[in-house]
Design a protein around this motif. Sequence first.
Motif, PDB file in Angstrom:
ATOM      1  N   ASP A 114       0.890  -1.232   0.067  1.00 22.41           N
ATOM      2  CA  ASP A 114       0.257  -0.080   0.026  1.00 22.41           C
ATOM      3  C   ASP A 114       0.933   1.267   0.092  1.00 22.41           C
ATOM      4  N   MET A 115       0.540   2.354  -0.663  1.00 21.55           N
ATOM      5  CA  MET A 115       1.098   3.653  -0.632  1.00 21.55           C
ATOM      6  C   MET A 115       0.077   4.681  -0.474  1.00 21.55           C
ATOM      7  N   ALA A 116       0.104   5.885  -0.052  1.00 26.27           N
ATOM      8  CA  ALA A 116      -0.843   6.946  -0.145  1.00 26.27           C
ATOM      9  C   ALA A 116      -0.310   8.064  -0.859  1.00 26.27           C
ATOM     10  N   LEU A 138       0.729  -0.393 -15.565  1.00 27.62           N
ATOM     11  CA  LEU A 138      -0.574  -0.365 -15.762  1.00 27.62           C
ATOM     12  C   LEU A 138      -1.456   0.050 -14.641  1.00 27.62           C
ATOM     13  N   ILE A 139      -2.463   1.271 -14.758  1.00 32.54           N
ATOM     14  CA  ILE A 139      -3.032   1.664 -13.508  1.00 32.54           C
ATOM     15  C   ILE A 139      -4.445   1.386 -13.727  1.00 32.54           C
ATOM     16  N   ALA A 140      -5.103   0.849 -12.727  1.00 35.45           N
ATOM     17  CA  ALA A 140      -6.318   0.466 -12.493  1.00 35.45           C
ATOM     18  C   ALA A 140      -7.303   1.469 -11.821  1.00 35.45           C
ATOM     19  N   GLN A 141      -8.383   2.063 -12.610  1.00 36.61           N
ATOM     20  CA  GLN A 141      -9.311   2.612 -11.725  1.00 36.61           C
ATOM     21  C   GLN A 141     -10.174   1.475 -11.282  1.00 36.61           C
ATOM     22  N   ASP A 142     -11.033   1.920 -10.281  1.00 37.23           N
ATOM     23  CA  ASP A 142     -11.910   0.631  -9.659  1.00 37.23           C
ATOM     24  C   ASP A 142     -11.108  -0.357  -9.052  1.00 37.23           C
ATOM     25  N   GLY A 143      -9.917   0.098  -8.324  1.00 37.80           N
ATOM     26  CA  GLY A 143      -8.777  -0.598  -8.248  1.00 37.80           C
ATOM     27  C   GLY A 143      -9.043  -2.012  -7.263  1.00 37.80           C
ATOM     28  N   ARG A 144      -9.793  -1.666  -6.101  1.00 41.29           N
ATOM     29  CA  ARG A 144     -10.135  -2.860  -5.287  1.00 41.29           C
ATOM     30  C   ARG A 144     -11.030  -4.007  -6.035  1.00 41.29           C
ATOM     31  N   ILE A 200       3.380 -12.741 -20.347  1.00 42.59           N
ATOM     32  CA  ILE A 200       3.201 -11.493 -20.447  1.00 42.59           C
ATOM     33  C   ILE A 200       4.650 -10.811 -19.854  1.00 42.59           C
ATOM     34  N   ARG A 201       4.959  -9.502 -20.519  1.00 42.93           N
ATOM     35  CA  ARG A 201       6.026  -8.833 -20.004  1.00 42.93           C
ATOM     36  C   ARG A 201       6.141  -8.468 -18.357  1.00 42.93           C
ATOM     37  N   PRO A 202       6.967  -8.556 -17.794  1.00 40.02           N
ATOM     38  CA  PRO A 202       7.207  -8.053 -16.400  1.00 40.02           C
ATOM     39  C   PRO A 202       6.535  -6.423 -16.223  1.00 40.02           C
ATOM     40  N   MET A 203       5.878  -6.025 -15.587  1.00 36.85           N
ATOM     41  CA  MET A 203       5.195  -4.717 -15.615  1.00 36.85           C
ATOM     42  C   MET A 203       4.829  -4.457 -14.102  1.00 36.85           C
ATOM     43  N   VAL A 204       4.630  -2.978 -13.897  1.00 42.01           N
ATOM     44  CA  VAL A 204       4.223  -2.743 -12.481  1.00 42.01           C
ATOM     45  C   VAL A 204       2.721  -2.197 -12.643  1.00 42.01           C
ATOM     46  N   VAL A 205       2.094  -2.946 -11.967  1.00 43.99           N
ATOM     47  CA  VAL A 205       0.701  -2.394 -11.776  1.00 43.99           C
ATOM     48  C   VAL A 205       0.179  -1.604 -10.261  1.00 43.99           C
ATOM     49  N   VAL A 206      -0.733  -0.651 -10.557  1.00 46.50           N
ATOM     50  CA  VAL A 206      -1.195   0.140  -9.471  1.00 46.50           C
ATOM     51  C   VAL A 206      -2.492   0.339  -9.687  1.00 46.50           C
ATOM     52  N   LEU A 248      -4.285  12.386 -11.046  1.00 49.90           N
ATOM     53  CA  LEU A 248      -3.824  11.155 -11.621  1.00 49.90           C
ATOM     54  C   LEU A 248      -2.858  11.368 -12.480  1.00 49.90           C
ATOM     55  N   SER A 249      -2.509  12.409 -13.152  1.00 47.44           N
ATOM     56  CA  SER A 249      -1.369  12.847 -14.047  1.00 47.44           C
ATOM     57  C   SER A 249      -0.298  13.645 -13.321  1.00 47.44           C
ATOM     58  N   GLU A 250      -0.954  14.435 -12.281  1.00 49.63           N
ATOM     59  CA  GLU A 250       0.084  15.555 -11.675  1.00 49.63           C
ATOM     60  C   GLU A 250       0.568  15.197 -10.196  1.00 49.63           C
ATOM     61  N   GLU A 251      -0.040  14.052  -9.750  1.00 49.00           N
ATOM     62  CA  GLU A 251       0.283  13.478  -8.424  1.00 49.00           C
ATOM     63  C   GLU A 251       0.597  12.244  -8.406  1.00 49.00           C
ATOM     64  N   VAL A 252      -0.431  11.308  -8.868  1.00 48.50           N
ATOM     65  CA  VAL A 252      -0.225   9.950  -8.594  1.00 48.50           C
ATOM     66  C   VAL A 252       0.937   9.237  -9.645  1.00 48.50           C
ATOM     67  N   VAL A 253       1.054   9.905 -10.819  1.00 50.85           N
ATOM     68  CA  VAL A 253       2.206   9.338 -11.674  1.00 50.85           C
ATOM     69  C   VAL A 253       3.521   9.786 -11.193  1.00 50.85           C
ATOM     70  N   PRO A 254       3.788  11.099 -10.880  1.00 45.10           N
ATOM     71  CA  PRO A 254       4.894  11.423 -10.409  1.00 45.10           C
ATOM     72  C   PRO A 254       5.269  10.894  -9.222  1.00 45.10           C
ATOM     73  N   ARG A 255       4.319  10.358  -8.264  1.00 44.10           N
ATOM     74  CA  ARG A 255       4.630   9.731  -6.911  1.00 44.10           C
ATOM     75  C   ARG A 255       5.129   8.364  -7.284  1.00 44.10           C
ATOM     76  N   ILE A 256       4.565   7.720  -8.059  1.00 49.06           N
ATOM     77  CA  ILE A 256       4.864   6.433  -8.524  1.00 49.06           C
ATOM     78  C   ILE A 256       6.150   6.100  -9.268  1.00 49.06           C
ATOM     79  N   THR A 257       6.649   7.148 -10.011  1.00 48.69           N
ATOM     80  CA  THR A 257       7.903   7.292 -10.553  1.00 48.69           C
ATOM     81  C   THR A 257       9.060   7.787  -9.867  1.00 48.69           C
ATOM     82  N   GLU A 258       8.547   8.243  -8.744  1.00 49.80           N
ATOM     83  CA  GLU A 258       9.797   8.765  -7.716  1.00 49.80           C
ATOM     84  C   GLU A 258       9.940   7.382  -7.218  1.00 49.80           C
ATOM     85  N   GLN A 259       9.206   6.479  -6.905  1.00 52.41           N
ATOM     86  CA  GLN A 259       9.367   5.346  -5.701  1.00 52.41           C
ATOM     87  C   GLN A 259       9.766   4.007  -6.733  1.00 52.41           C
ATOM     88  N   ILE A 260       9.280   4.014  -8.133  1.00 53.75           N
ATOM     89  CA  ILE A 260       9.524   2.911  -8.853  1.00 53.75           C
ATOM     90  C   ILE A 260      10.194   3.283 -10.161  1.00 53.75           C
TER      91      ILE A 260
END
Length: 242
Positions: free
Chosen positions: A9-11, A40-46, A67-73, A101-113
């Motif tokens: 989990d991350m916030a 791959l980013i999933a809406q309706d995540g749970r 399939i190729r190795p990938m990160v899923v969020v 999604l574009s200005e907060e979630v993606v930058p946070r993901i790319t900072e950590q992964i």
Amino acid sequence: MKLQGKMSDMAVESKFLMRTLPVIRYLPPGYDPDRKYPLLIAQDGRDYLQIGRLFSTADEWISKTIIRPMVVVAIPYENPKSRWQLYHPDGSMRPSYLRALSEEVVPRITEQISIDSDPESRTLIGDSLGGTVSLMAALGRPDLFHGVIMQSPYVNEQIIEQIRSAGAVRTLSIYHSIGRGETAVRTTRGTVENFLRPNQVLHQTLSTYKPSHYTFHELDGDHTWRSWKPDVRSALLERFSV
């Protein structure tokens, strides 16, 4: 089934939504920070995790080199009311969600992964309104996302007009499915709507404006996870096959 990769989990603190967005992330087996991974980013995540088995399917198929190795969020929604506000074209929070999604979630993901920066390697997935907002996000930010997987998206004239006016359609790779039984769908707002015909119009419109890659399936199914769950597997194979 125990995952070979890692789920955690991350916030994400969102100034646009004025709240904390919970995010669930999956790293593939043998994750290497020196390697760049598709995202791959999933809406309706749970829903995608618990019903669609997105993480476990991806994990199994990555392990088997299908399939190729990938990160899923996965980004869960709070409740049906907030989901409508975030995802619907007329939702009061939809513009804020797209910015988050574009200005907060993606930058946070790319900072950590370690994520591939090529928009072609970044895909959004969602069912119903989640599919709709995934398409809107890619149309609005083709510099970030080229891939869209939309299962039974909600479609109205606003969506059709956005496609007609967006120059980004030709850059997108789209997987689009709808059930032939989706002619009288009861929505969370209590209305009964035909999803099949508007999706056929969406198909015709997208075919006219020619995405870089476009797959359309009419399924023998309805507007439920009974149809979407097996279709998730088809979409993963279409988008991420080795």
